[in-house]
Structure formats: structure tokens, C-alpha cells
Design a protein around this motif. Structure first.
Motif, mmCIF file in Angstrom:
data_model
loop_
_atom_site.group_PDB
_atom_site.id
_atom_site.type_symbol
_atom_site.label_atom_id
_atom_site.label_comp_id
_atom_site.label_asym_id
_atom_site.label_seq_id
_atom_site.Cartn_x
_atom_site.Cartn_y
_atom_site.Cartn_z
ATOM 1 N N ASN A 39 1.421 11.930 -9.962
ATOM 2 C CA ASN A 39 0.880 11.011 -8.990
ATOM 3 C C ASN A 39 0.699 9.615 -9.576
ATOM 4 O O ASN A 39 0.575 8.639 -8.847
ATOM 5 C CB ASN A 39 -0.455 11.541 -8.455
ATOM 6 C CG ASN A 39 -0.255 12.783 -7.630
ATOM 7 O OD1 ASN A 39 0.617 12.822 -6.786
ATOM 8 N ND2 ASN A 39 -1.061 13.805 -7.865
ATOM 9 N N ASP A 85 0.681 5.886 6.566
ATOM 10 C CA ASP A 85 0.921 6.380 5.207
ATOM 11 C C ASP A 85 0.648 5.238 4.243
ATOM 12 O O ASP A 85 1.452 4.304 4.121
ATOM 13 C CB ASP A 85 2.357 6.876 5.066
ATOM 14 C CG ASP A 85 2.616 7.466 3.679
ATOM 15 O OD1 ASP A 85 1.710 7.422 2.832
ATOM 16 O OD2 ASP A 85 3.725 7.973 3.458
ATOM 17 N N THR A 130 -3.924 10.961 -3.404
ATOM 18 C CA THR A 130 -3.703 12.201 -4.145
ATOM 19 C C THR A 130 -4.687 13.268 -3.694
ATOM 20 O O THR A 130 -5.858 13.230 -4.090
ATOM 21 C CB THR A 130 -3.862 11.969 -5.663
ATOM 22 O OG1 THR A 130 -3.091 10.833 -6.041
ATOM 23 C CG2 THR A 130 -3.420 13.197 -6.442
ATOM 24 N N GLN A 172 0.668 5.054 1.039
ATOM 25 C CA GLN A 172 1.554 4.923 -0.118
ATOM 26 C C GLN A 172 2.822 4.158 0.235
ATOM 27 O O GLN A 172 3.368 3.440 -0.604
ATOM 28 C CB GLN A 172 1.899 6.307 -0.688
ATOM 29 C CG GLN A 172 0.688 7.038 -1.216
ATOM 30 C CD GLN A 172 1.035 8.358 -1.865
ATOM 31 O OE1 GLN A 172 0.744 8.570 -3.024
ATOM 32 N NE2 GLN A 172 1.656 9.254 -1.123
ATOM 33 N N ARG A 173 3.313 4.303 1.466
ATOM 34 C CA ARG A 173 4.494 3.560 1.891
ATOM 35 C C ARG A 173 4.135 2.151 2.337
ATOM 36 O O ARG A 173 4.958 1.239 2.262
ATOM 37 C CB ARG A 173 5.194 4.299 3.026
ATOM 38 C CG ARG A 173 5.730 5.679 2.637
ATOM 39 C CD ARG A 173 6.388 6.361 3.818
ATOM 40 N NE ARG A 173 6.834 7.721 3.453
ATOM 41 C CZ ARG A 173 7.364 8.568 4.330
ATOM 42 N NH1 ARG A 173 7.514 8.210 5.599
ATOM 43 N NH2 ARG A 173 7.748 9.773 3.937
ATOM 44 N N ASP A 192 1.915 -0.091 -4.986
ATOM 45 C CA ASP A 192 1.018 0.403 -6.041
ATOM 46 C C ASP A 192 -0.186 1.160 -5.502
ATOM 47 O O ASP A 192 -1.221 1.246 -6.178
ATOM 48 C CB ASP A 192 0.536 -0.757 -6.934
ATOM 49 C CG ASP A 192 1.682 -1.513 -7.570
ATOM 50 O OD1 ASP A 192 2.633 -0.847 -8.015
ATOM 51 O OD2 ASP A 192 1.636 -2.758 -7.601
ATOM 52 N N SER A 193 -0.098 1.691 -4.294
ATOM 53 C CA SER A 193 -1.186 2.492 -3.744
ATOM 54 C C SER A 193 -0.820 3.962 -3.836
ATOM 55 O O SER A 193 0.356 4.332 -3.781
ATOM 56 C CB SER A 193 -1.460 2.117 -2.284
ATOM 57 O OG SER A 193 -1.914 0.789 -2.192
ATOM 58 N N ARG A 194 -1.850 4.820 -3.971
ATOM 59 C CA ARG A 194 -1.623 6.263 -4.080
ATOM 60 C C ARG A 194 -2.713 7.005 -3.322
ATOM 61 O O ARG A 194 -3.865 6.582 -3.291
ATOM 62 C CB ARG A 194 -1.639 6.714 -5.554
ATOM 63 C CG ARG A 194 -0.531 6.141 -6.401
ATOM 64 C CD ARG A 194 -0.554 6.752 -7.802
ATOM 65 N NE ARG A 194 -1.835 6.571 -8.457
ATOM 66 C CZ ARG A 194 -2.176 5.459 -9.118
ATOM 67 N NH1 ARG A 194 -1.330 4.440 -9.183
ATOM 68 N NH2 ARG A 194 -3.347 5.370 -9.716
ATOM 69 N N GLN A 235 6.594 14.029 -7.154
ATOM 70 C CA GLN A 235 5.856 12.982 -6.461
ATOM 71 C C GLN A 235 4.437 13.408 -6.136
ATOM 72 O O GLN A 235 3.803 12.858 -5.245
ATOM 73 C CB GLN A 235 6.586 12.598 -5.160
ATOM 74 C CG GLN A 235 7.950 11.998 -5.373
ATOM 75 C CD GLN A 235 7.898 10.687 -6.126
ATOM 76 O OE1 GLN A 235 6.925 9.941 -6.014
ATOM 77 N NE2 GLN A 235 8.933 10.398 -6.896
#
Length: 851
Positions: free
Chosen positions: A42, A135, A146, A137-138, A142-144, A68
């Protein structure tokens, strides 16, 4: 939910407890390790080298699903949401197979996303996205997001540049948990039997703090029951209802309560009160700390130090900056601020910082309004009154405060200022009272008026380390009366009367003597009265303390003098030595005291703790006293055991001419929607844990509470309006039960009984050895699913699979790739029983190809 990490922890526990085979430990490491590798993915995309998995030729496993992130089955989950490491509350989130974790635009705004700061492409993507499923992350570089279903949390990372400024310790009131409907009784019961010179007496006592929570309302009653030599008495201390007023950061209270002690003396009353509750503020806004202002000429680093220690550090953009979220640090001295520019230049300036109780941060207010009837059962009649107070921080230097108290035939007004300066913190106020309708027999006539002046001071002298923690002086004129004094002196009240204070001085000073040399302290108070002649009460103490690896030392001298003129000096020397350095090692303590009238006492004691988490405490002592009439000896012992339901205690002592025995019990009882439970903990704010089938699991927030047979446990002492981590220890669980989550976060309101549900999974532990049609092993890391397609676990070394079987027989799907030739199906049948001492079933099964 995959539950992989709890299963791995449970296997490791069994391995340590039952001495299982090395292969099982290896399997546990594999099951715990692969999700960890997935967690690393992640952080950045990873590629797994399958050469480390020693599978047979043609059995290469497809690990792309882990590259991913940790794969999670689509669905809706209630998860603790952490943004950049800070808990943001518990939210219901949807995880989509294509879009990942879905957020609504409203949720993102509540999390502090500043849409105007997003890159143009991200803003356009946000506008085009479905409003209910964004979403992150899209959308954001640089965002996540998890998910971690083992701990029932979602770790969300968003660059700070895209967020509005939110205090790290701030908790949105929308996340405060008012709890569930429940009733409880905190109790402390004791029984004593004394025998002195052949005469015996018995005493019984029970202190009760009972409550009933209904929605946001808290009903409370405090009282005590005592029985001495056959005579019983019940004393009702207070009964009231209370609730939060979140929008006002206040508490509303109706019934028998006490006025605040911020400005006027606290008094008991029956009525209504609305008062600020500072606990509702973030920690960085509680207490007093100055606002730091400055100007940066570049992207600069600002460092705030106090006594050489770094309190705060941040990076600021060019231009003016403000730091207004320093934590209150008490009396620790002035602040040194360093601005380090990007080119290496440094500028320093000092902000004075000393505090007294009356100081507030700039712009912060505190208030209280109380109305009702003064409460004192000893008086025949008591006055009705209304009291109001207000305090406001005006700047780093000034805090102003005022208050008024109006009653039948009584009026009091107060005004004051508090200052924080480089010379220390000061507070000065004046209170004027006017009273009529007094009983002339007390010497004041029918009416009286006067003033009371109060000065407080605190300061840390940094060069010497001398800390004037509290130094206060108060003078009251002869005609000044507080509300309590007025009530007792009023005509028709019953005329109790009391000493009317004239002067009072108190001080607490400490002086460290350097590293390894200990600490010296001095404290004392002196007061005299208008109607007590020329006498005064005086009490002060000086002492020295020090601690070493081998023990600690305390030396003190005190002097007291009463109004009658009698005085006494006392000297004390005490020493404590640990008899070992392991947890629970006993302590040997000794003390010697002597007074100036020739009385002395020497005592030697031994104390320690035994059992899991020190649940059993013990102590024994022996002493010898000498006085002018001779000497006497005594000895005694005490013990305390903290069980899952209550704390039990016992004591016994024996001396020349007397003997004593005592037993006691303390704890709490709660009645709630799931039944009745007991706990050794006491406290106003509680958490109720529901873990069906998890009887025996220990609640780590308590020193002894465990999940009972009804699937519930509770603990007390949670911090209201703060994030509290509540954890369960699976040790002690039955072998056929597993916790799917072991830790959750809750923010209870004051007095709440917050409910946390911990999902459990029941089933027989099964270690299944699988073989393919040719008798070969299946690939390590292959995924195991049930007939519904829910992921259960992974294939470990030796083609072994550990899982929980909730039925005596079942079917599994094993896959290590998407094509049919990389999948097989296996059936299992549990034996009728397993050998004694074996922690799980051992079964072998054939995995037939799906083709």
C-alpha cells in the motif's frame, strides 16, 4: 471478513501454550507475514518474487492481487477512520470491487478536504465522479486508502496541501458517543470489628454512586450507609440529572449539586446550573498557553522551546504566522521561539509564560449560571440564590473575570484580572458583599458589609529551577461574608455560626538540587479569624526526597499550631528498598517518626504483588511506639485481590490491648440490554463491550474485567470527549472461538456507557493437509475460499491450511490463478473427537481439479 491476523495470533498462542510442531509455527508466520507484505504494497506498488515460494514446477502462484494492497471482499463495513494517523471517527463505508473505498463528497468535506486547493485535473475528476462513490486514490495524487479488517480500521492518507487546517487532537462532536441505556451502581463496602481492652464494637459502611443513563440524560445519586454498634444511618450526598450541551461546550445540571469554585467558594445547592465544561475542548485549547505570533521571510521552521526542551515545531510559509495550539504546560517557564529561515538565518525571541488557575487563552471564555436553594440539612432555613460568573482571555497578558451572587438579603460582586508576565503569573480580585437579616447574637448586628481581597502568584525561576507552584494571600474585612457564612448567621437559620476568616496565606515551593541530588520542598499555610481572638492556625512542612536504583529516601519536618496555642513539631525519616527488579518484586519499607513531646514510632513493612497482572496484593508490618508512659508494639497484615467481578480486601492487626479485623469489597454492577454484569472498576464514564461467545477474554482497559458468560464486559475510567482505545486480549478464549477484531476506538461523552461490538467467529480449529490428484502438494500462498466465495486463509508450507470449521463437513475452493487449471475443490469431514491435549483437528483431504 478475512480475519487472517487474529487467526495467526491464535496459532502463535497455541504453539506457545501446547508445544505444537515447528511446522505449525512456520505456517503461522507465513499466514501473518503475507498480509504484512501486502500492507507494504500500500505504500508503493510491489512485485513479489515467487522464487521464494518453493512450489513444484508449473505451480507458480499469481500474487498480483497483493501488489496494490491487501485484497478485501466488496461490501459495507463500519470502520475506524484514521486520516494521516489521526482518528476521525467511526464511519460506515462501502468497498467496491472496481472503485475501491467509496467516499461521498460530503464525507470528504467533513474530513477537511479543501476542494479549491486540488489540482485542476483532480477537481474535474471530482465533479465527474459519482457523488456517492469517490475513489480517493484515483482522484488525488499520492493519496491512499488502506482497509485493515483485522483491526476494523481504514488508514487514509491525503497530502496536507489538500486539507484545511484541523487540530490533530480535535474530535468532531458528531463522533461523540452518548452511549446506551443502562443502570449501574459503584459500591465500596467495608466491615470492621475492633476489640479494645476487652470491649468490642462493630462498624459497617457502604458508599454508593448509582446512575441511570437514558439517551443524553444522566441520572445520578450519591450516598452512604453506616451502622455503628447497632445504630444505622443513611446520608444522601446528592441526587441530580445532567446532560451535555455540545453546542455550548457546557453541562446542564438539575437537582442537588455544587456551584463551581472558579471564582466564588463552591457551595451545595438544589436547583439548576449551566456551566462550561473545558473537557469538551481539544487538549491544545485547554488550560492557558500564550499565542505566538511572528513573521517568516521564507519557508521557515519554527521551533518552540521551554527550559531547553522542544515543545512544538512546525514549518510555515513566508509571511505572518500564528501558533495558537500549544498544550498547557503548567508552570514550566518562558517560551523561546526560534525562526530558522530557508537560507540558514535564525531569529529568536521570548514569549513570557507563567500560569495561575484564572488565566485563559486569548479569545477563550468560561462561564457558569446557577440558580436554586442553598443546601444544608443542619439549618432550619436556607436562602434562595442566583450566581453567575464569566472569564475571558483578552490577550497573552490579560484575562478578565467577574461574577455576582444574589440571594435573599444578600449580594456579592467580584471583579478581577489575571496576568502572565516575565516576572510570573499574577491574579488579583476583589469581592464585596452586603448582607442583612442576620442573627445579632453572632456579634455583627442585623447587617454587615465588607470586602475580600485575593492575590495569587506562580513562577518558575529558570536559572535556579525554583518553582513557586502556588503562592496566595487573602484578606477579608470583618463585615465580609461568603454565602455559606451568611446562611449560617441568618436569623431563623438555627444559628450554627462559624469562624470568619481574616487572613490566609499559603505557599508551595520546590527546589531541585541537581541531577542525582534529589529535591527540596516547602509548603505551608497560616490563617486567623475575626471571632477567634488572637490565635491562628499554622501548618507547614519542609522535606527532602531522592530516588536511586536501589531505593528511595524521604526526610521531612513539620510544625502545626492550633487556635488554642498548642503546637507540635514532628520529624519523619522513611526508606523504601526493592527486593529484586522483576515485576511484582516485593518492597521493604521502614520509617521512623518523632515528635517534640518525646513520642516516637518505628515501623518496618513488606509489600508486593502476585499473580497475573499483579491481581493479588499483600502487605505486612510491625511497629513499636514509645511515649512518656512506656512503649507498645503492634503488627498487622492486609491483602487485596482483584477478580473479574470485584476487588476483595481483608486486614487484621494486633497490638497491646487491642485487636482489629476487617473485610471489604468494591466494584461496580451494571444492568443493560444484554443482561447484568460485574466489574472491579469504578468511574463515571464507562465502556460496555459485547463479544458473543468470547467468555474469558480479558478487557485490557481494566485491571481485571473479563467477558462474562453472557458475552459482555465493562470497564470504567474512560476519558470523556477523548479518543479511547479499547482492546480485548484473546488469551483465555475457548478454542472454538476467535475474535475478528481486538481493538476499537470510542469517544464517550461524560457519564456515558458506550457500547462496542466485537465480532467473533465460532468453529472448530482445523489443520487440513491437502493433496492434489497425484498426491502432490498445493502451492504455498494459494487462496482458500468457502462455497460462498469468501476468502478464508492461505495455503502454508507442507500444503497445510489452518481454518475454523463451523460445520462438521464442508467444501473449499483453492485457487492460485484465474484459469480453471489453477483451481481445485476439496471436501473435509471432522472426526468425532480429537485426542486430549490436541488443540485442533488434524484432517487430510484430496483437492480435485476444477477441470
Amino acid at each position: 471478513m478475512n480475519g487472517r491476523r487474529p487467526r495467526a495470533e491464535l496459532i502463535r498462542y497455541w504453539s506457545g501454550r501446547r508445544g505444537s510442531a515447528v511446522a505449525l509455527g512456520t505456517l503461522a508466520a507465513l499466514l501473518a507475514g503475507l498480509p504484512s507484505l501486502a500492507g507494504w504494497a500500500n505504500e508503493q506498488p510491489l512485485r513479489f518474487d515467487t522464487d521464494f515460494l518453493r512450489n513444484a514446477p508449473g505451480q507458480d502462484i499469481d500474487l498480483s492481487r497483493f501488489e496494490q494492497g491487501n485484497p478485501v471482499q466488496p461490501g459495507r463495513y463500519t470502520l475506524d477512520l484514521y486520516l494521516n494517523g489521526n482518528w476521525m471517527g467511526r464511519q460506515r463505508l462501502e468497498i467496491d470491487a472496481d472503485a475501491g473505498v467509496c467516499f461521498s463528497r460530503e464525507q470528504l468535506r467533513e474530513l477537511g478536504l479543501a476542494e479549491e486547493r486540488l489540482p485542476a485535473a483532480s477537481r474535474a475528476a471530482l465533479e465527474a465522479a459519482e457523488p456517492g462513490c469517490v475513489d480517493i486514490q484515483r482522484l488525488l495524487p499520492d493519496s491512499r486508502a488502506t482497509p485493515d479488517l483485522a483491526d476494523m480500521r481504514l488508514q487514509l492518507s491525503i497530502p496536507q496541501a489538500y486539507l484545511r487546517r484541523v487540530r490533530a487532537d480535535q474530535v468532531d462532536p458528531a463522533d461523540w458517543d452518548s452511549g446506551v441505556t443502562a443502570a449501574f451502581v459503584d459500591y465500596n463496602a467495608n466491615a470492621y470489628r475492633n476489640e479494645v481492652n476487652g470491649r468490642s464494637s462493630e462498624q459497617y459502611y457502604a458508599g454508593l454512586n448509582s446512575g441511570l443513563n437514558l439517551g443524553d440524560w444522566r441520572l445520578r445519586h450519591n450516598g452512604s450507609y453506616s451502622r455503628v454498634d447497632g445504630r444505622s444511618d443513611y446520608n444522601s450526598v446528592s441526587s441530580y440529572v445532567q446532560r451535555d450541551m455540545a453546542g455550548l461546550k457546557s453541562q446542564l445540571t438539575l437537582g442537588e449539586y455544587y456551584t463551581p469554585a472558579d471564582l466564588f467558594d463552591s457551595v451545595p445547592f438544589t436547583g439548576v446550573q449551566l456551566a462550561s465544561d473545558e473537557r469538551m475542548l481539544p487538549d491544545s485549547q485547554r488550560g492557558f498557553a500564550p499565542v505566538i505570533r511572528g513573521v517568516a521571510e521564507s519557508n521557515a521552521r519554527v521551533t518552540v522551546r521551554q527550559g531547553g526542551n522542544i515543545l512544538y515545531e512546525t514549518t510555515v510559509a513566508p509571511g505572518p504566522f500564528v501558533i495558537d495550539d500549544l498544550y498547557g504546560t503548567g508552570y514550566a517557564g518562558d517560551l523561546e521561539v526560534t525562526v530558522s529561515e530557508a537560507d540558514g538565518r535564525e531569529r529568536r525571541f521570548t514569549v513570557p509564560f507563567a500560569s495561575v488557575a484564572q488565566l485563559l487563552r486569548p479569545g477563550v471564555s468560561r462561564y457558569s449560571v446557577s440558580a436554586g436553594k442553598y443546601r444544608d440539612e443542619r439549618l432550619d432555613s436556607t436562602p434562595n440564590f442566583v450566581q453567575g460568573t464569566y472569564q475571558r482571555g483578552l490577550s497573552n497578558l490579560w484575562t478578565g473575570y467577574t461574577g455576582s451572587l444574589v440571594a435573599d438579603n444578600y449580594l456579592a460582586l467580584q471583579g478581577g484580572l489575571a496576568l502572565s508576565t516575565s516576572l510570573g503569573a499574577f491574579a488579583f480580585d476583589v469581592t464585596r458583599s452586603r448582607a442583612s437579616g442576620l442573627d445579632p447574637s453572632h456579634g455583627l448586628g442585623g447587617s454587615a458589609s465588607g470586602e475580600s481581597y485575593r492575590l495569587s502568584y506562580s513562577k518558575l525561576v529558570e536559572t535556579t529551577g525554583t518553582n513557586f507552584m502556588v503562592a496566595a494571600y487573602r484578606f477579608s474585612s470583618e463585615g465580609y461574608l461568603g454565602l455559606g457564612e451568611f446562611a449560617e448567621l441568618s436569623e431563623g437559620s438555627g444559628g450554627l455560626g462559624r469562624f470568619r476568616q481574616r487572613n490566609r496565606f499559603q505557599a508551595n515551593i520546590s527546589q531541585p538540587l541537581g541531577e542525582g541530588w534529589g529535591n527540596f520542598y516547602l509548603s505551608g499555610s497560616a490563617q486567623n479569624y475575626w471571632n477567634a481572638g488572637a490565635g491562628s492556625d499554622v501548618s507547614y512542612q519542609a522535606g527532602y526526597t531522592n530516588g536511586w536504583r536501589w531505593g528511595s529516601l524521604n526526610l521531612s519536618a513539620s510544625r502545626t499550631r492550633s487556635l488554642s496555642g498548642e503546637s507540635q513539631n514532628q520529624y519523619l525519616l522513611s526508606l523504601s528498598l526493592p527486593l529484586g527488579y522483576t515485576p511484582g518484586a516485593p518492597f521493604l519499607s521502614s520509617s521512623y517518626s518523632r515528635t517534640d513531646n518525646g513520642t516516637s514510632d518505628a515501623q518496618l513493612g513488606l509489600s508486593g504483588a502476585l499473580g497475573e497482572a499483579g491481581s493479588f496484593n499483600y502487605g505486612v508490618y510491625a511497629s513499636r511506639s514509645r511515649n512518656e508512659g512506656g512503649s507498645s508494639a503492634s503488627s498487622g497484615a492486609n491483602a487485596q485481590y482483584r477478580s473479574a467481578a470485584a476487588t476483595l480486601s481483608a486486614s487484621a492487626s494486633d497490638g497491646d490491648g487491642y485487636r482489629q479485623l476487617g473485610v471489604g469489597a468494591s466494584g461496580s454492577l451494571m444492568v443493560h440490554g444484554g443482561g447484568v454484569n460485574f466489574s472491579p472498576d469504578q468511574g463515571e464514564t464507562k465502556v460496555l463491550v459485547e463479544a458473543s461467545g468470547a467468555a474469558g477474554a480479558r478487557l485490557l482497559n481494566s485491571y481485571g474485567a473479563r467477558v462474562a458468560g453472557n458475552g459482555y464486559a465493562f470497564a470504567s475510567g474512560l476519558m470523556p470527549y477523548r479518543r479511547n482505545q479499547v482492546a480485548l486480549d484473546p488469551r483465555g478464549l475457548a478454542e472454538d472461538v476467535e475474535l475478528e477484531a481486538t481493538e476499537q476506538t470510542v469517544v464517550p461523552t461524560f457519564g456515558a456507557v458506550a457500547l462496542l461490538r466485537y465480532p467473533t467467529r465460532s468453529g472448530q480449529p482445523l489443520l487440513l493437509t491437502l493433496r492434489d490428484a497425484a498426491g502432490g502438494k498445493l502451492p504455498v500462498g494459494a487462496e482458500v475460499l468457502d462455497v460462498a466465495g469468501t476468502s478464508l486463509t492461505l495455503v502454508g508450507q507442507g500444503s497445510r491450511v489452518f481454518l475454523r470449521a463451523d460445520q462438521a463437513q464442508g467444501e473449499l475452493l483453492v485457487r492460485w490463478g484465474a484459469s480453471a487449471d489453477r483451481q481445485c475443490r476439496a471436501s473435509y469431514q471432522l472426526p468425532e473427537g480429537k485426542p486430549e491435549g490436541q488443540p485442533f483437528f488434524l484432517v487430510e483431504s484430496l483437492c480435485r481439479s476444477s477441470t
